[in-house]
Design a protein around this motif. Structure first.
Motif, PDB file in Angstrom:
ATOM      1  N   ARG A  32      22.905  67.188  44.117  1.00  0.00           N
ATOM      2  CA  ARG A  32      23.943  68.117  44.145  1.00  0.00           C
ATOM      3  C   ARG A  32      23.978  69.153  42.959  1.00  0.00           C
ATOM      4  O   ARG A  32      24.151  70.111  43.106  1.00  0.00           O
ATOM      5  CB  ARG A  32      25.250  67.528  44.571  1.00  0.00           C
ATOM      6  CG  ARG A  32      26.371  68.541  44.561  1.00  0.00           C
ATOM      7  CD  ARG A  32      26.146  69.547  45.862  1.00  0.00           C
ATOM      8  NE  ARG A  32      27.227  70.488  45.836  1.00  0.00           N
ATOM      9  CZ  ARG A  32      26.860  71.510  46.870  1.00  0.00           C
ATOM     10  NH1 ARG A  32      26.014  71.675  47.330  1.00  0.00           N
ATOM     11  NH2 ARG A  32      28.161  72.325  46.640  1.00  0.00           N
ATOM     12  N   ARG A  33      23.929  68.545  41.940  1.00  0.00           N
ATOM     13  CA  ARG A  33      23.896  68.945  40.691  1.00  0.00           C
ATOM     14  C   ARG A  33      22.739  69.935  40.453  1.00  0.00           C
ATOM     15  O   ARG A  33      22.920  71.309  39.997  1.00  0.00           O
ATOM     16  CB  ARG A  33      23.771  68.013  39.452  1.00  0.00           C
ATOM     17  CG  ARG A  33      23.982  68.811  38.010  1.00  0.00           C
ATOM     18  CD  ARG A  33      23.706  67.901  36.921  1.00  0.00           C
ATOM     19  NE  ARG A  33      22.564  67.296  36.649  1.00  0.00           N
ATOM     20  CZ  ARG A  33      21.431  67.817  36.278  1.00  0.00           C
ATOM     21  NH1 ARG A  33      21.667  69.132  35.778  1.00  0.00           N
ATOM     22  NH2 ARG A  33      20.203  67.285  36.377  1.00  0.00           N
ATOM     23  N   HIS A  74      22.854  61.285  45.124  1.00  0.00           N
ATOM     24  CA  HIS A  74      23.380  62.347  45.781  1.00  0.00           C
ATOM     25  C   HIS A  74      23.951  63.354  44.895  1.00  0.00           C
ATOM     26  O   HIS A  74      23.657  64.510  44.828  1.00  0.00           O
ATOM     27  CB  HIS A  74      24.487  61.634  47.045  1.00  0.00           C
ATOM     28  CG  HIS A  74      25.019  62.778  47.495  1.00  0.00           C
ATOM     29  ND1 HIS A  74      26.043  63.555  47.230  1.00  0.00           N
ATOM     30  CD2 HIS A  74      24.646  63.612  48.716  1.00  0.00           C
ATOM     31  CE1 HIS A  74      26.606  64.299  48.247  1.00  0.00           C
ATOM     32  NE2 HIS A  74      25.736  64.315  49.146  1.00  0.00           N
ATOM     33  N   ASP A  75      24.662  62.718  43.965  1.00  0.00           N
ATOM     34  CA  ASP A  75      25.206  63.557  42.825  1.00  0.00           C
ATOM     35  C   ASP A  75      24.218  64.458  41.826  1.00  0.00           C
ATOM     36  O   ASP A  75      24.551  65.475  41.651  1.00  0.00           O
ATOM     37  CB  ASP A  75      26.264  62.761  41.828  1.00  0.00           C
ATOM     38  CG  ASP A  75      27.315  62.167  42.602  1.00  0.00           C
ATOM     39  OD1 ASP A  75      27.819  62.755  43.767  1.00  0.00           O
ATOM     40  OD2 ASP A  75      28.065  61.345  41.990  1.00  0.00           O
ATOM     41  N   GLU A  86      21.005  71.107  42.793  1.00  0.00           N
ATOM     42  CA  GLU A  86      21.280  72.026  43.813  1.00  0.00           C
ATOM     43  C   GLU A  86      22.086  73.159  43.370  1.00  0.00           C
ATOM     44  O   GLU A  86      21.742  74.469  43.448  1.00  0.00           O
ATOM     45  CB  GLU A  86      21.790  71.649  45.094  1.00  0.00           C
ATOM     46  CG  GLU A  86      22.039  72.582  46.250  1.00  0.00           C
ATOM     47  CD  GLU A  86      22.539  71.992  47.480  1.00  0.00           C
ATOM     48  OE1 GLU A  86      22.345  72.524  48.459  1.00  0.00           O
ATOM     49  OE2 GLU A  86      22.861  70.786  47.421  1.00  0.00           O
ATOM     50  N   LEU A  87      23.229  72.758  42.741  1.00  0.00           N
ATOM     51  CA  LEU A  87      23.965  73.833  42.185  1.00  0.00           C
ATOM     52  C   LEU A  87      23.263  74.716  41.004  1.00  0.00           C
ATOM     53  O   LEU A  87      23.582  75.776  40.797  1.00  0.00           O
ATOM     54  CB  LEU A  87      25.362  72.984  41.418  1.00  0.00           C
ATOM     55  CG  LEU A  87      26.335  72.432  42.555  1.00  0.00           C
ATOM     56  CD1 LEU A  87      27.562  71.756  41.942  1.00  0.00           C
ATOM     57  CD2 LEU A  87      26.958  73.719  43.340  1.00  0.00           C
TER      58      LEU A  87
END
Length: 574
Positions: free
Chosen positions: A507-508, A503-504, A510-511
């Motif tokens: 998320r990275r 998930h992290d 995605e950023l």
């Protein structure tokens, strides 16, 4: 086929109800009216009690006064003996509902006086009958009446005369007799001249005593011919009519909660069928009693009654143990919604247990009955007897629409899907609790082996007992197989860490993608601004050129006009 003709009412056999629970059902209505009935058996089997209860209930419930003529016990002894059963004979005598007559017979006097007949007894008995208008008579016991008579011919003649005399007066009579060697009675004649013969038996098997009753004959009437257990307690005598157990009961489509929400989900989301039979099997310590307590708690929570029969723990133990898992059953006991009956199976024989269960259930009228555990009943007999007893109990509960919950204790090392009682094919729902050993731990698991008439889960779920009750959680299927307990928790933690890492990372990314999108959008915005500026400049230039072109065209037109004017004068101005 032979055509049956209607039987006139005068030819029908009239029966007199005894008022003894279960006995009238076996005999189809009671004893033959106006005829003698013989009750025989060994000492201590309950002959005198049955005869006395026949009189007492006849007078109190059916308005038929009675005479008890005893040749052994005095009237005072009889009053004391039956007072423990709740019969107040003294009041009934005072109200002229009963007559107690003790006839003392001295064998020496009989021998001295020579010939012996019953004429004096007839006179005395007739007087007692006429005094209160008696409809029922008991003679207890006939051996004492003929104790001094050795002449068999006279004995047989007097016996026939006695039974004939009672018939002539249309008295419903009970005569008690001691059982003989090789015959029902010592004289061997009473059973032949009696219209109805009831044999009582008190046997001891494996140091456990059981009383049984059998109707040997009944002239002019069908009757149950099996042996029936009967119980003598503070309410008198009660007989269990086993032959009446037939599969003609109704079934319900209503469902009741098990008390465990996850188990309800496994059973189609609604729980057990009302009036069904449920069995929970498992080895010792798997939590069977906790599941039973959940069912009792849920039943009482709905305002219904539950009866809990325990053959291992006392009521106080069960209440204490259930408090440790966050379940307080004491308020249900105080509200008379939950009733415990704890006893060792060896206290009574199996038949006596069955009779007692029938009586208690009839009195309390519960909607759910729990037996914990049924396997202990085999200590009061053998496996076949306990199986037969439980089948009869199941039929009884199904007829009454009572939900039955049986706990079966299985032995370690044997097949889990087997029971000592052989009831697996009879029950409607079968739940199994098992131990799973792995990683140095023993954890519990539950699954539904069968549940008739409903969709049910085929999952094996981990069974947890916590301070807030019991829970069923899905077992974890890991790379090495099914994981439970700490192994499941560790694997779940690892899976959670992996899920968190993934998930992290997502998320990275995605950023990063979002930043790139913003940069691209900024570039696009700058290009759009430059394009718009160039477009504006182009528009300005176009407008300027158009304006300039318009002026030039105007100048040319003006010049051309001026030239045309000069040529019209045929010359130029001087």
């Amino acid at each position: 086929m032979t055509k049956r003709t209607a039987i006139s009412s005068s030819d029908r056999l009239v029966k007199v109800p005894t008022g003894i629970a279960g006995f009238d059902e076996i005999t189809g209505g009671g004893l033959p009216a106006g005829r003698p009935t013989l009750i025989c058996g060994s000492a201590g089997c309950g002959k005198s009690l049955m005869a006395t209860e026949f009189l007492v209930r006849g007078a109190s419930q059916y308005g038929e006064p009675g005479v008890l003529m005893t040749f052994e016990e005095t009237a005072a002894d009889i009053r004391k003996n039956v007072s423990s059963l709740g019969f107040n004979i003294a009041d009934m005598v005072a109200q002229k509902q009963l007559v107690l007559d003790h006839v003392f017979i001295n064998r020496n006097e009989i021998e001295e006086n020579g010939d012996y007949d019953l004429e004096g007894i007839f006179i005395r008995l007739a007087h007692a009958i006429d005094t209160i208008g008696a409809k029922r008579v008991v003679l207890d016991t006939i051996e004492s009446l003929f104790s001094g008579l050795n002449n068999q011919a006279i004995l047989r003649a007097e016996l026939r005369r006695l039974f004939g005399w009672l018939k002539e007066r249309k008295i419903t009579a009970i005569i008690t007799a001691e059982r003989g060697e090789g015959s029902l009675t010592r004289h061997g004649l009473e059973e032949y001249v009696s219209d109805c013969v009831v044999l009582l038996d008190h046997r001891v098997i494996g140091q456990v005593s059981t009383r049984r009753l059998r109707v040997v004959k009944y002239r002019g009437s069908t009757h149950g011919a099996n042996e029936y257990p009967f119980l003598i307690d503070t309410n008198g005598m009660s007989v269990l009519p086993l032959s009446s157990a037939a599969m003609d009961y109704k079934v319900s489509n209503l469902r009741i909660s098990t008390g465990v929400p996850e188990l309800d989900v496994m059973l189609g989301g609604k729980g057990f069928y009302r009036g069904s039979t449920v069995m929970l099997s498992g080895t010792s310590g798997t939590g069977k009693s906790s599941v039973a307590a959940c069912l009792a708690h849920a039943t009482c929570g709905r305002g219904e009654r539950c009866m809990y029969f325990s053959f291992e723990e006392s009521q106080a133990q069960i209440l204490r143990n259930m408090r440790s898992i966050g379940m307080d059953l004491a308020p249900h006991v105080e509200r008379n919604l939950l009733q415990f009956h704890a006893s060792r199976p060896t206290v009574h024989g199996l038949e006596m247990h069955l009779v007692k269960l029938h009586r208690l259930i009839d009195e309390f009228k519960p909607s759910v009955v729990i037996l914990d555990p049924v396997t202990n009943l085999s200590t009061a007999g053998n496996v076949n007897d306990s199986n037969s007893m439980l089948i009869r109990l199941i039929d009884f509960l199904r007829k009454k629409g009572v939900t039955a919950f049986f706990i079966s204790l299985t032995s370690g090392g044997r097949a889990a899907e087997a029971t000592d009682e052989g009831m697996s094919s009879i029950v409607d729902t079968w739940l199994l609790l098992s131990d799973i050993e792995s990683g140095g731990e023993r954890n519990r698991a539950m699954y539904v082996l069968k549940s008739r008439g409903m969709p049910h889960s085929n999952q094996v779920r981990e069974f947890l007992i916590t301070s807030r009750g019991v829970r069923l959680v899905p077992t974890y299927l890991g790379p090495t197989g099914v994981l439970t307990g700490s192994a499941r928790l560790i694997q779940e933690a690892k899976d959670l860490a992996v899920e968190t890492s993934v998930h992290d990372e997502l998320r990275r990314k995605e950023l990063v993608l979002d930043h790139r999108r913003q940069a691209v959008e900024a570039q696009i915005q700058a290009l759009r601004a430059g394009f718009e500026a160039e477009q504006q400049e182009f528009s300005r230039v176009v407008a300027t050129e158009r304006s300039k072109n318009t002026r030039n065209q105007a100048d040319r037109r003006a010049t051309a006009k001026s030239r045309r004017v000069g040529s019209n004068g045929n010359g130029m101005a001087h």
